[in-house]
Write a protein that holds these residues in place. Structure first.
Motif, PDB file in Angstrom:
ATOM      1  N   TYR A  50       0.838  -1.200   0.000  1.00 37.46           N
ATOM      2  CA  TYR A  50       0.000   0.000   0.000  1.00 37.46           C
ATOM      3  C   TYR A  50       0.871   1.246   0.000  1.00 37.46           C
ATOM      4  N   CYS A  51       0.415   2.271  -0.692  1.00 36.57           N
ATOM      5  CA  CYS A  51       1.073   3.573  -0.666  1.00 36.57           C
ATOM      6  C   CYS A  51       0.070   4.576  -0.105  1.00 36.57           C
ATOM      7  N   LEU A  52       0.436   5.214   1.000  1.00 37.57           N
ATOM      8  CA  LEU A  52      -0.423   6.208   1.638  1.00 37.57           C
ATOM      9  C   LEU A  52       0.137   7.595   1.338  1.00 37.57           C
ATOM     10  N   THR A  53      -0.684   8.469   0.774  1.00 32.08           N
ATOM     11  CA  THR A  53      -0.285   9.840   0.514  1.00 32.08           C
ATOM     12  C   THR A  53      -1.171  10.757   1.333  1.00 32.08           C
ATOM     13  N   ALA A  54      -0.610  11.328   2.379  1.00 34.58           N
ATOM     14  CA  ALA A  54      -1.337  12.254   3.241  1.00 34.58           C
ATOM     15  C   ALA A  54      -1.005  13.667   2.801  1.00 34.58           C
ATOM     16  N   SER A  55      -2.027  14.513   2.722  1.00 36.87           N
ATOM     17  CA  SER A  55      -1.794  15.878   2.267  1.00 36.87           C
ATOM     18  C   SER A  55      -2.742  16.849   2.955  1.00 36.87           C
ATOM     19  N   LEU A  69      -4.890   9.674   0.336  1.00 38.18           N
ATOM     20  CA  LEU A  69      -5.061   8.828  -0.838  1.00 38.18           C
ATOM     21  C   LEU A  69      -4.398   7.493  -0.519  1.00 38.18           C
ATOM     22  N   VAL A  70      -5.164   6.413  -0.595  1.00 36.65           N
ATOM     23  CA  VAL A  70      -4.648   5.068  -0.331  1.00 36.65           C
ATOM     24  C   VAL A  70      -4.606   4.339  -1.658  1.00 36.65           C
ATOM     25  N   ALA A  79      -9.771   7.603  -1.997  1.00 34.43           N
ATOM     26  CA  ALA A  79      -9.462   8.955  -1.537  1.00 34.43           C
ATOM     27  C   ALA A  79     -10.387   9.327  -0.384  1.00 34.43           C
ATOM     28  N   PHE A  80      -9.805   9.945   0.635  1.00 34.10           N
ATOM     29  CA  PHE A  80     -10.554  10.417   1.794  1.00 34.10           C
ATOM     30  C   PHE A  80     -10.220  11.889   1.994  1.00 34.10           C
ATOM     31  N   HIS A  81     -11.236  12.725   1.945  1.00 34.44           N
ATOM     32  CA  HIS A  81     -11.022  14.170   2.060  1.00 34.44           C
ATOM     33  C   HIS A  81     -11.556  14.684   3.388  1.00 34.44           C
ATOM     34  N   TYR A  95      -1.906  13.019  11.150  1.00 33.16           N
ATOM     35  CA  TYR A  95      -3.179  12.377  11.477  1.00 33.16           C
ATOM     36  C   TYR A  95      -3.669  11.545  10.292  1.00 33.16           C
ATOM     37  N   ALA A  96      -3.617  12.116   9.088  1.00 33.95           N
ATOM     38  CA  ALA A  96      -4.082  11.402   7.898  1.00 33.95           C
ATOM     39  C   ALA A  96      -3.262  10.130   7.661  1.00 33.95           C
ATOM     40  N   ALA A  97      -1.949  10.218   7.828  1.00 30.25           N
ATOM     41  CA  ALA A  97      -1.092   9.043   7.626  1.00 30.25           C
ATOM     42  C   ALA A  97      -1.418   7.955   8.645  1.00 30.25           C
TER      43      ALA A  97
END
Length: 108
Positions: A50-55, A69-70, A79-81, A95-97
């Protein structure tokens, strides 16, 4: 003797408060300075490919939403906004990560 005991407990309480404040400051300085001040995007390779992109990006209200974005193996992405809002960009990204790690663990 009673006066000495009261005096010693007051000194201990003052020292304990200073010690805890110092410990908290050192911990924050050690673990958060780069993310807090510069990064608004963090990419994490996680268990199972898995690649987690927290922004985050500052909103008009001055708050930072925690976005994620997972990307799963096989090019599937979720995607979770605005998972939550923070006053600090680093806190939002961290927190997102962390939220993403828990999401992967519960959906694996």
């Amino acid at each position: 003797m009673k006066t000495q005991t009261q005096y010693l407990s007051m000194i201990f309480e003052d020292d304990m408060a200073r010690f805890l404040a110092h410990l908290l400051a050192e911990t924050q300085a050690a673990f958060c300075p780069a993310v807090r001040s510069t990064s608004q995007i963090v990419r994490v390779e996680y268990f199972g490919g898995y690649c987690l992109t927290a922004s985050t990006e500052r909103t008009g209200t001055g708050l930072y939403p925690a976005n994620l974005l997972v990307e799963r193996p096989g090019n599937h992405a979720d995607a979770f906004h605005a998972l939550d809002y923070f006053h600090d960009a680093g806190q939002a990204v961290l927190y997102a990560a962390e939220w993403g790690r828990h999401w992967v663990d519960s959906n694996e």
